[in-house]
Design an enzyme around this catalytic site. Structure first.
Site, PDB file in Angstrom:
ATOM      1  N   SER A 124       0.843  -1.207   0.000  1.00  0.00           N
ATOM      2  CA  SER A 124       0.000   0.000   0.000  1.00  0.00           C
ATOM      3  C   SER A 124       0.865   1.239   0.000  1.00  0.00           C
ATOM      4  O   SER A 124       1.969   1.248   0.566  1.00  0.00           O
ATOM      5  CB  SER A 124      -0.860  -0.010   1.268  1.00  0.00           C
ATOM      6  OG  SER A 124      -1.452   1.248   1.473  1.00  0.00           O
ATOM      7  N   TYR A 149      -2.249  -1.313  10.884  1.00  0.00           N
ATOM      8  CA  TYR A 149      -2.491  -1.894   9.554  1.00  0.00           C
ATOM      9  C   TYR A 149      -1.332  -1.558   8.611  1.00  0.00           C
ATOM     10  O   TYR A 149      -0.756  -2.426   7.962  1.00  0.00           O
ATOM     11  CB  TYR A 149      -3.820  -1.367   8.974  1.00  0.00           C
ATOM     12  CG  TYR A 149      -3.858  -1.398   7.475  1.00  0.00           C
ATOM     13  CD1 TYR A 149      -4.041  -2.603   6.801  1.00  0.00           C
ATOM     14  CD2 TYR A 149      -3.649  -0.238   6.726  1.00  0.00           C
ATOM     15  CE1 TYR A 149      -4.020  -2.638   5.413  1.00  0.00           C
ATOM     16  CE2 TYR A 149      -3.626  -0.272   5.346  1.00  0.00           C
ATOM     17  CZ  TYR A 149      -3.812  -1.464   4.692  1.00  0.00           C
ATOM     18  OH  TYR A 149      -3.769  -1.502   3.326  1.00  0.00           O
ATOM     19  N   LYS A 153       2.081  -3.768   6.596  1.00  0.00           N
ATOM     20  CA  LYS A 153       2.552  -3.730   5.201  1.00  0.00           C
ATOM     21  C   LYS A 153       4.058  -3.450   5.152  1.00  0.00           C
ATOM     22  O   LYS A 153       4.796  -4.093   4.404  1.00  0.00           O
ATOM     23  CB  LYS A 153       1.784  -2.676   4.400  1.00  0.00           C
ATOM     24  CG  LYS A 153       0.285  -2.933   4.264  1.00  0.00           C
ATOM     25  CD  LYS A 153      -0.011  -4.220   3.504  1.00  0.00           C
ATOM     26  CE  LYS A 153      -1.497  -4.460   3.320  1.00  0.00           C
ATOM     27  NZ  LYS A 153      -1.804  -5.783   2.748  1.00  0.00           N
TER      28      LYS A 153
END
Ligand code: UD1
Length: 339
Positions: A124, A149, A153
């Site tokens: 992302s 979150y 990544k």
């Protein structure tokens, strides 16, 4: 190739399944259905005209993951599966770290044991953190993120780089998505968030279809042309095509780790997106400008040069098409997929 798509019943995963089949690949899906509905599978089979075998389990289960690779020949994995709600990740950090990291460990261990050496990973733009200059370029460091979150990544990217460093049989693509929106032009598959949507486009679509009264625009005093945040929205069909291109590139080149931005290279403001959606749908979207949302950056978009030069891939669909296709899906499926 025979391609395992983890999270293949989810939003981006399902659109990628369709394009992998169209490109001549044989696809199988593993999905826990924690955040996806089984109804999507029948729609994928109708769209592709192919049987899509689905393995319903969570990749954090090492034994089941091992059994899958022992039973099925798998040439490549496209790994979407994971928890992805930013706000929820702040409230449930352990669930996010445990799920997203553990599933990746389990998957990569099974791949290595069974000689599967091609991995495309859903990363992302959130990994560019708060300080990267815009537009974002792939070689920017240090990576960071402002939510658990996002940090999963950053961590998974690092884990995959470390493993590829010692495994000469592994080829990894790290795909950094900007803001995926839109739906398949048939209107039969699309984004189906559970509960109140966190992201802008599904919220706007639910207002248009009458499920919600009005949009709250988070912040009207940013240093942008109209005061609202600017993002690089990318049609999920363009994004899916980027996965097919990345897979074929890593299958034919020797570089162990490749990182590509998948974005269009332009910013669109919240109010511009709302106006485009009103034009596409013919509906009025009532909205109110409210306070800023914690953690939001004013404006960012991709430098898409590397993907264009190496993959020969670029976005082709306009914001108007993103809105028109989202609307076709939402109008035909006002409550999302059936249970
Ligand atoms: C968010 C995540 C990002 C994640 C991505 C997945 C945050 C801070 N970032 O990106 O890590 O990878 O989703 O798609 O959550 N907006 C409104 N009203 C709404 C919803 C959104 O005004 O009801 C605004 C936001 O303030 C933002 C823009 O719309 O300016 C886009 O928001 P969103 O769709 O949530 O995407 P990001 O925040 O860019």
């Amino acid at each position: 190739m025979r391609v395992l798509v983890s999270g293949g019943a989810g939003y981006i995963g399902s659109h990628t399944v369709v394009q992998l089949v169209a490109a001549g690949h044989e696809v199988l899906v593993v999905d826990s259905f924690a955040n996806a509905k089984p109804a999507v599978v029948g729609r994928l089979e109708t769209l592709t005209g192919a049987a899509i075998p689905v393995h319903a389990f969570d990749l954090t289960d090492h034994e089941k993951t091992e059994r899958l690779f022992a039973q099925e020949p798998i040439d490549a994995v496209v790994h979407f599966a994971g928890l992805k709600a930013v706000g929820e990740s702040v409230q449930r950090p352990l669930d996010y770290y445990e799920n997203n990291l553990e599933s990746t460990f389990s998957l990569v261990r099974a791949m290595r044991r069974h000689g599967c050496g091609l991995l495309v990973f859903s990363s992302s733009a959130t990994v560019y953190g708060d300080h990267a200059p815009v537009p974002y370029v792939e070689d920017y460091e240090p990576l960071s993120a402002s939510s658990p979150y996002g940090r999963t990544k950053v961590m998974i990217e690092q884990v995959l780089r470390d493993v590829a460093h010692i495994d000469e049989g592994l080829r990894v693509a790290l795909l950094r998505y900007f803001n995926p929106v839109g739906a398949h032009p048939s209107g039969t598959i699309g984004e189906d968030p559970q509960g109140v949507p966190n992201n802008l486009m599904p919220f706007v679509a639910q207002v248009a279809v009458g499920r919600r009264e009005r949009l709250e625009v988070f912040g009207g005093d940013y240093p942008t042309a109209d005061g609202t945040c600017e993002r690089d929205y990318i049609h999920v069909e363009d994004l899916a095509a980027g996965h097919v291109a990345a897979l074929s590139w890593i299958a034919t080149h020797d570089r162990r780790v490749s990182t590509w931005n998948l974005g269009g290279g332009r910013g669109t403001s919240v109010l511009q997106l709302v106006a485009a959606f009103e034009r596409a749908s013919g509906r009025t979207i009532p909205y109110a400008i409210v306070g800023r949302r914690a953690g939001d950056l004013p404006a960012f978009w991709a430098d898409p040069t590397l993907a264009r030069e190496e993959l020969g891939w670029q976005t082709t669909r306009t914001v108007e098409e993103m809105c028109a296709d989202t609307w076709r899906w939402q109008r035909a499926n006002p409550q999302g997929y059936p249970d």
